[in-house]
Design an enzyme around this catalytic site. Structure first.
Site, PDB file in Angstrom:
ATOM      1  N   ILE A   1       0.831  -1.203   0.000  1.00 18.49           N
ATOM      2  CA  ILE A   1       0.000   0.000   0.000  1.00 18.49           C
ATOM      3  C   ILE A   1       0.869   1.258   0.000  1.00 18.49           C
ATOM      4  O   ILE A   1       0.582   2.216  -0.715  1.00 18.49           O
ATOM      5  CB  ILE A   1      -0.950   0.013   1.236  1.00 18.49           C
ATOM      6  CG1 ILE A   1      -1.796  -1.275   1.293  1.00 18.49           C
ATOM      7  CG2 ILE A   1      -1.837   1.264   1.217  1.00 18.49           C
ATOM      8  CD1 ILE A   1      -2.709  -1.499   0.133  1.00 18.49           C
TER       9      ILE A   1
ATOM     10  N   THR B   1      -5.729  -9.226   8.905  1.00 18.29           N
ATOM     11  CA  THR B   1      -6.180  -9.767   7.622  1.00 18.29           C
ATOM     12  C   THR B   1      -7.515 -10.501   7.705  1.00 18.29           C
ATOM     13  O   THR B   1      -8.307 -10.469   6.754  1.00 18.29           O
ATOM     14  CB  THR B   1      -5.076 -10.698   7.073  1.00 18.29           C
ATOM     15  OG1 THR B   1      -3.868  -9.941   7.007  1.00 18.29           O
ATOM     16  CG2 THR B   1      -5.396 -11.214   5.689  1.00 18.29           C
TER      17      THR B   1
ATOM     18  N   GLY C   1      -0.506 -11.086  14.023  1.00 20.29           N
ATOM     19  CA  GLY C   1       0.008 -11.952  12.958  1.00 20.29           C
ATOM     20  C   GLY C   1      -0.890 -13.163  12.765  1.00 20.29           C
ATOM     21  O   GLY C   1      -0.841 -14.114  13.538  1.00 20.29           O
TER      22      GLY C   1
ATOM     23  N   THR D   1       4.228  -7.057   8.777  1.00 26.79           N
ATOM     24  CA  THR D   1       4.201  -8.084   7.736  1.00 26.79           C
ATOM     25  C   THR D   1       5.616  -8.533   7.357  1.00 26.79           C
ATOM     26  O   THR D   1       6.592  -7.833   7.603  1.00 26.79           O
ATOM     27  CB  THR D   1       3.474  -7.532   6.498  1.00 26.79           C
ATOM     28  OG1 THR D   1       4.036  -6.262   6.169  1.00 26.79           O
ATOM     29  CG2 THR D   1       1.988  -7.348   6.782  1.00 26.79           C
TER      30      THR D   1
ATOM     31  N   CYS E   1       7.293  -0.396   8.479  1.00 25.95           N
ATOM     32  CA  CYS E   1       6.565  -0.536   7.208  1.00 25.95           C
ATOM     33  C   CYS E   1       7.515  -1.044   6.128  1.00 25.95           C
ATOM     34  O   CYS E   1       8.553  -0.442   5.883  1.00 25.95           O
ATOM     35  CB  CYS E   1       5.954   0.784   6.760  1.00 25.95           C
ATOM     36  SG  CYS E   1       5.193   0.612   5.123  1.00 25.95           S
TER      37      CYS E   1
HETATM   38  O1  DOR Z   1       2.300  -4.387   5.494  1.00 21.46           O
HETATM   39  C1  DOR Z   1       2.267  -3.191   5.708  1.00 21.46           C
HETATM   40  N1  DOR Z   1       1.703  -2.342   4.833  1.00 21.46           N
HETATM   41  N2  DOR Z   1       2.809  -2.714   6.848  1.00 21.46           N
HETATM   42  C2  DOR Z   1       2.889  -1.402   7.115  1.00 21.46           C
HETATM   43  O2  DOR Z   1       3.439  -1.043   8.133  1.00 21.46           O
HETATM   44  C3  DOR Z   1       2.328  -0.428   6.196  1.00 21.46           C
HETATM   45  C4  DOR Z   1       1.467  -0.984   5.135  1.00 21.46           C
HETATM   46  C5  DOR Z   1       1.487  -0.099   3.919  1.00 21.46           C
HETATM   47  O3  DOR Z   1       0.817   0.947   3.956  1.00 21.46           O
HETATM   48  O4  DOR Z   1       2.153  -0.418   2.943  1.00 21.46           O
END
Ligand code: DOR
Length: 316
Positions: free
Chosen positions: A71, A278, A255, A199, A134
């Protein structure tokens, strides 16, 4: 069953099941289905200083065992968040944990300062999650939580901005050799708790088009596949705390939690609260259901208090 949990610094939650950051935006859609004031706490999407459009598309890929996202921290920026989202969360009586992010340690501090100055801060924000992990930000992002000095620097700048009655939870990545080293750096720099895990970095390749599926190439894997990784990370950090190798602090587990039993597993490893992420995409009512299932499970086992089972798997 008494599901109350203590996140430290006077933050008591009526139940330990929270949403995971980024999986229910800032709550409005979810609240149409069920009262978000009944969730242990609502964790918001990470917010940066300025509005963000995020990465190019496609930025989601489903796998049989979970989801890959890229994202890139899409969001309204802290000023719009403080003006619109925070008052709304207050108006529905939600306990919020606000997730903050930045491209520099100074930006993290700036976002924290703007948040703390909000008129709705005291009444609404139970804790702050500092997202130093992130995986989807071009230049920094993951780099923070992969490096003890960078993790410590972010915390050192954020801590003075935030009243002690609002604990700071550093969110860590599992993509490191020894997560206890990062945990220790964050806690020694003033974090009052840890959220584990963000993640796990992955790539999917579209075999028809014979090229990477995600526009941003890499994404973060979430869902059932990473639950054992979360349990491992929580276990290692909790064990290090028990052994006195790192400062003791509450852990929020996250998780691949889909059921009350999953929530119990993270709790037995050492988590004092558990986030549902999720699972919300398939079952938006998952956070409420997981809390119910957890209560039923403890009741069936004759355990009167949730707090009694935190970390007990380490006793055997
Ligand atoms: O998996 C993730 N996606 N973890 C994050 O901390 C931010 C998010 C993103 O906005 O890409």
């Amino acid at each position: 069953v008494d599901l109350t949990t203590d996140l430290g610094h006077g933050v008591l939650l009526p139940n330990p099941v929270l949403t995971a950051s980024g999986c229910a935006a800032n709550g409005k859609e979810l609240h149409r289905l069920e009262d978000i004031a009944k969730i242990g706490a609502f964790v918001t999407k990470s917010v940066k200083r300025d509005p963000q459009s995020g990465r190019g598309t496609p930025r989601m890929a489903e796998t049989p065992s979970g989801m890959l996202n890229s994202i890139g921290l899409q969001g309204p920026g802290i000023h719009a968040f403080v003006e619109h989202d925070l008052p709304w969360l207050r108006s529905v009586g939600a306990r919020a944990i606000v997730s903050i992010a930045g491209e520099s340690s100074a930006e993290f501090a700036e976002v924290a300062r703007a948040l703390v100055a909000a008129p709705d801060f005291d009444a609404t924000v139970a804790a702050i999650e500092v997202n130093i992990s992130c995986p989807n930000v071009a230049n920094r992002g993951l780099v923070y939580a992969c490096d003890p000095a960078s993790s410590a620097e972010v915390l050192r700048l954020v801590v003075p901005e935030v009243p002690r009655s609002t604990p700071l939870f550093a969110k860590l990545t599992p993509d490191v050799t020894d997560i206890t080293v990062i945990a220790e750096a964050a806690l020694s720099a003033g974090a009052q708790g840890l959220t584990m895990i963000n993640t796990l970095l992955g790539i999917r390749i579209d075999t028809e088009r014979m090229r990477p599926h995600l526009f941003g190439l890499t994404g973060g894997l979430s869902g059932p596949a990473i639950r054992p990784v979360a349990v491992r990370a929580i276990w290692q950090v909790y064990a290090a705390m028990r052994a006195g190798r790192i400062p003791t602090a509450p852990i929020i587990g996250v998780g691949g939690v889909r059921t009350g039993e999953d929530a119990l597993e993270l709790t037995l490893a050492g988590a004092s609260a558990v986030q549902v992420g999720t699972a919300i995409f398939n079952d938006p009512l998952a956070p409420w259901r997981v809390a119910r299932e957890l209560g039923d499970l403890l009741h069936a086992r004759g355990i009167p208090r949730y707090a009694d089972v935190v970390g007990v798997a380490h006793d055997h």
